[in-house]
Design an enzyme around this catalytic site. Structure first.
Site, PDB file in Angstrom:
ATOM      1  N   GLU A  41      33.107  30.593  51.982  1.00 56.27           N
ATOM      2  CA  GLU A  41      34.427  30.106  52.377  1.00 56.27           C
ATOM      3  C   GLU A  41      34.321  29.424  53.736  1.00 56.27           C
ATOM      4  O   GLU A  41      33.419  29.687  54.530  1.00 56.27           O
ATOM      5  CB  GLU A  41      35.444  31.250  52.423  1.00 56.27           C
ATOM      6  CG  GLU A  41      35.326  32.203  53.574  1.00 56.27           C
ATOM      7  CD  GLU A  41      36.498  33.166  53.689  1.00 56.27           C
ATOM      8  OE1 GLU A  41      37.622  32.820  53.292  1.00 56.27           O
ATOM      9  OE2 GLU A  41      36.271  34.292  54.171  1.00 56.27           O
ATOM     10  N   LYS A 113      42.686  31.161  47.857  1.00 53.39           N
ATOM     11  CA  LYS A 113      42.574  32.602  48.104  1.00 53.39           C
ATOM     12  C   LYS A 113      43.919  33.308  47.945  1.00 53.39           C
ATOM     13  O   LYS A 113      44.916  32.951  48.574  1.00 53.39           O
ATOM     14  CB  LYS A 113      42.040  32.794  49.520  1.00 53.39           C
ATOM     15  CG  LYS A 113      41.696  34.212  49.919  1.00 53.39           C
ATOM     16  CD  LYS A 113      41.113  34.166  51.330  1.00 53.39           C
ATOM     17  CE  LYS A 113      40.600  35.508  51.806  1.00 53.39           C
ATOM     18  NZ  LYS A 113      40.013  35.381  53.161  1.00 53.39           N
ATOM     19  N   CYS A 155      36.393  36.049  49.321  1.00 48.38           N
ATOM     20  CA  CYS A 155      36.316  37.022  50.408  1.00 48.38           C
ATOM     21  C   CYS A 155      37.187  38.256  50.186  1.00 48.38           C
ATOM     22  O   CYS A 155      36.814  39.149  49.439  1.00 48.38           O
ATOM     23  CB  CYS A 155      36.633  36.339  51.734  1.00 48.38           C
ATOM     24  SG  CYS A 155      36.027  37.248  53.190  1.00 48.38           S
TER      25      CYS A 155
END
Length: 275
Positions: A41, A113, A155
């Protein structure tokens, strides 16, 4: 079997320098026979604070970054997944996105995300991703690549097994977790979470990682990793290696099917909701 490459890099606020690092690794991955290469990311930049992150997102170098990565993918005939910042519909807010790029088609999928990292660690970093970022509102279906069907997460999504199970149920053979874990949480949780998600979803887990010091305020854990559907770590980036590099592993889709048949996970959806 097909060869996959997973990157570890140390992004800074210098967008074009970050692009050069990524392009060099794309060429290296292709030269070693990888069909796809996966980046962490925020490969385009990591800022010192939310104000700088917003400022950099408006810089022309951001669009140049994506164009250069697309051109490099085409030049080397390799699929690339890479994390970038993108504009959001909300003023002064960004999307933390992962782009899947096919060599002859350009960007074929983007995932933003879903779970943002808002954490205040005692005697550690204070990271409020929501200061500059809005969450994505969809889990996108896995995309068929030359490695298999790739499902995307980013993440902090790693801490939510429901996300991985949803991607598995949508047909994923591989789930990616491009990340920039803090050093403290990474040392404690990174490997165990990746292996747990591999076991939950009975899928390959690719975890490209930011590693090292990005600026005087922020450093990331690193340890980019590839885990197979049995939960075995088949490749991990070494602390002794250069700040930017690759790990490799063969993807065997027969192993995915074997594990799923060997340990069938039959859900009791009469007792809890289906995912």
């Amino acid at each position: 079997m097909s060869l996959a490459a997973v990157a570890q890099i140390t992004s800074t606020s210098n967008i074009l320098k970050n692009a050069k690092i990524c392009k060099d690794l794309i060429g290296e991955a292709a030269s070693k026979g990888a069909k796809c290469v996966f980046f962490p990311e925020a490969s385009d930049y990591i800022a010192q604070n939310s104000s700088e992150a917003l400022e950099l997102s408006c810089h022309p170098d951001c669009s140049a970054f994506v164009k250069q990565i697309c051109a490099e993918a085409k030049q080397h005939s390799i699929c690339v997944q890479i994390g970038v910042h993108e504009p959001s519909p909300i003023e002064n807010k960004l999307l933390n996105s992962s782009l899947l790029i096919e060599p002859d088609k350009g960007i074929v999928q983007r995932y933003s995300k879903a779970h943002l990292f808002d954490v205040d660690i005692a005697n550690g970093p204070v990271l409020k991703e929501s200061n500059s970022t809005v969450p994505g509102n969809a889990i996108v279906p896995p995309f068929l690549t030359s490695l298999g069907k790739v499902g995307s997460a980013i993440c902090f999504d790693l801490r939510f097994p429901e996300h991985a199970l949803k991607l598995r149920n949508l047909g994923a053979d591989i789930i990616t977790y491009p990340s920039a874990f803090t050093q403290k949480t990474g040392a404690a949780h990174w490997e165990v979470l990746l292996r747990a998600r591999a076991l939950d979803a009975q899928s390959y887990i690719f975890a490209p990682a930011q590693g090292g010091s990005h600026n005087e305020k922020r450093a990331s854990y690193g340890h980019a990793m590839i885990v197979d559907p049995w939960g075995t770590v088949v490749a991990q980036y070494s602390d002794l290696a250069s700040p930017n590099g690759l790990i490799f592993a063969d993807v065997d889709l027969n192993l995915v099917q074997h594990v799923r048949k060997f340990i069938p996970l039959l859900r009791r959806n009469d007792l809890y909701p289906a995912i």
